[in-house]
Design a protein around this motif. Structure first.
Motif, PDB file in Angstrom:
ATOM      1  N   THR A  64       0.818  -1.216   0.000  1.00  0.00           N
ATOM      2  CA  THR A  64       0.000   0.000   0.000  1.00  0.00           C
ATOM      3  C   THR A  64       0.848   1.261   0.000  1.00  0.00           C
ATOM      4  N   VAL A  65       1.861   1.281   0.867  1.00  0.00           N
ATOM      5  CA  VAL A  65       2.744   2.443   0.987  1.00  0.00           C
ATOM      6  C   VAL A  65       4.038   2.084   0.283  1.00  0.00           C
ATOM      7  N   ARG A  66       4.192   2.556  -0.936  1.00  0.00           N
ATOM      8  CA  ARG A  66       5.274   2.028  -1.772  1.00  0.00           C
ATOM      9  C   ARG A  66       6.124   3.103  -2.442  1.00  0.00           C
ATOM     10  N   PRO A  67       6.412   4.202  -1.742  1.00  0.00           N
ATOM     11  CA  PRO A  67       7.158   5.241  -2.451  1.00  0.00           C
ATOM     12  C   PRO A  67       8.672   5.090  -2.445  1.00  0.00           C
ATOM     13  N   ALA A  68       9.233   4.163  -1.645  1.00  0.00           N
ATOM     14  CA  ALA A  68      10.691   4.117  -1.494  1.00  0.00           C
ATOM     15  C   ALA A  68      11.418   4.050  -2.832  1.00  0.00           C
ATOM     16  N   GLY A  69      11.029   3.125  -3.689  1.00  0.00           N
ATOM     17  CA  GLY A  69      11.695   2.992  -4.986  1.00  0.00           C
ATOM     18  C   GLY A  69      11.498   4.215  -5.861  1.00  0.00           C
ATOM     19  N   VAL A  70      10.302   4.801  -5.794  1.00  0.00           N
ATOM     20  CA  VAL A  70      10.003   5.975  -6.601  1.00  0.00           C
ATOM     21  C   VAL A  70      10.802   7.178  -6.096  1.00  0.00           C
ATOM     22  N   LEU A  71      10.900   7.329  -4.774  1.00  0.00           N
ATOM     23  CA  LEU A  71      11.702   8.407  -4.197  1.00  0.00           C
ATOM     24  C   LEU A  71      13.162   8.275  -4.601  1.00  0.00           C
TER      25      LEU A  71
END
Length: 196
Positions: A64-71
């Protein structure tokens, strides 16, 4: 092959039901029986696939909370469009009522589970950034901004002109300079954006 596909369908159904129940009642009040009933499976399958309710929650957070790779990708790009690109990616979740509800469910569950905060932090900070104080600070601020947007949209606290349209384009436009400033921060400034 068909058996593997069946396992995947059951696993996804459990995760979907868990995400919805965590969103509705929070971690503490969500029961494995309730999740299993909604997913149409035996509660024993949750233990089989996820080990425990906490294990299931950990997987739901990761999905659900998946920004690490995008960041990390936004940081690596080092170009003027990185901030807008990152915000447009985030806006796909902001504009999706189901995903927005699930993100709020994860946030609502954090106080109920001692390790939930750690799980959230792990999903927000890329592996290569952990331990680099300046980068952790700027990513924490960007992540806090994103969490604030989800919460403010849910509570109808944002001006209507920022939330019109499914693509959140006005919101993206308004936030781009702020996120760009954080992405432009360098270790030499102690994590402080050069533009601020």
């Amino acid at each position: 092959m068909a058996e593997a596909r069946g396992i995947s369908v059951i696993r996804q159904a459990i995760m979907r039901s868990a995400a919805d129940l965590f969103a509705e009642v929070g971690y503490r009040k969500a029961s494995l029986r309730g999740i299993a009933a909604d997913a149409g499976c035996d509660p024993a399958l949750i233990a089989h696939y996820f080990g425990s309710k906490e294990g299931l929650f950990t997987v739901v957070v990761a999905e659900t909370v998946r920004p690490a790779g995008v960041l990390q990708e936004a940081m690596d790009r080092r170009d003027p469009e990185a901030a807008e690109w990152l915000l447009r990616h985030a806006a796909t979740d902001w504009g999706d009522p189901v995903q927005q509800r699930r993100i709020l469910g994860v946030l609502r569950s954090v106080p109920d589970l001692p390790v939930a905060r750690e799980r959230m932090s792990q999903s927000l900070v890329p592996e290569g950034v952990a331990g680099v104080a300046a980068d952790e600070i700027r990513l924490a601020l960007i992540s806090s901004l994103f969490v604030g947007v989800v919460t403010a949209r849910h509570m109808d606290l944002l001006p209507p002109e920022l939330t019109v349209g499914g693509d959140c384009s006005e919101l993206v436009r308004a936030l781009t300079p702020v996120v760009a400033a954080y992405l432009a921060a360098s270790p030499a400034t102690g994590g402080r954006p050069d533009a601020l």
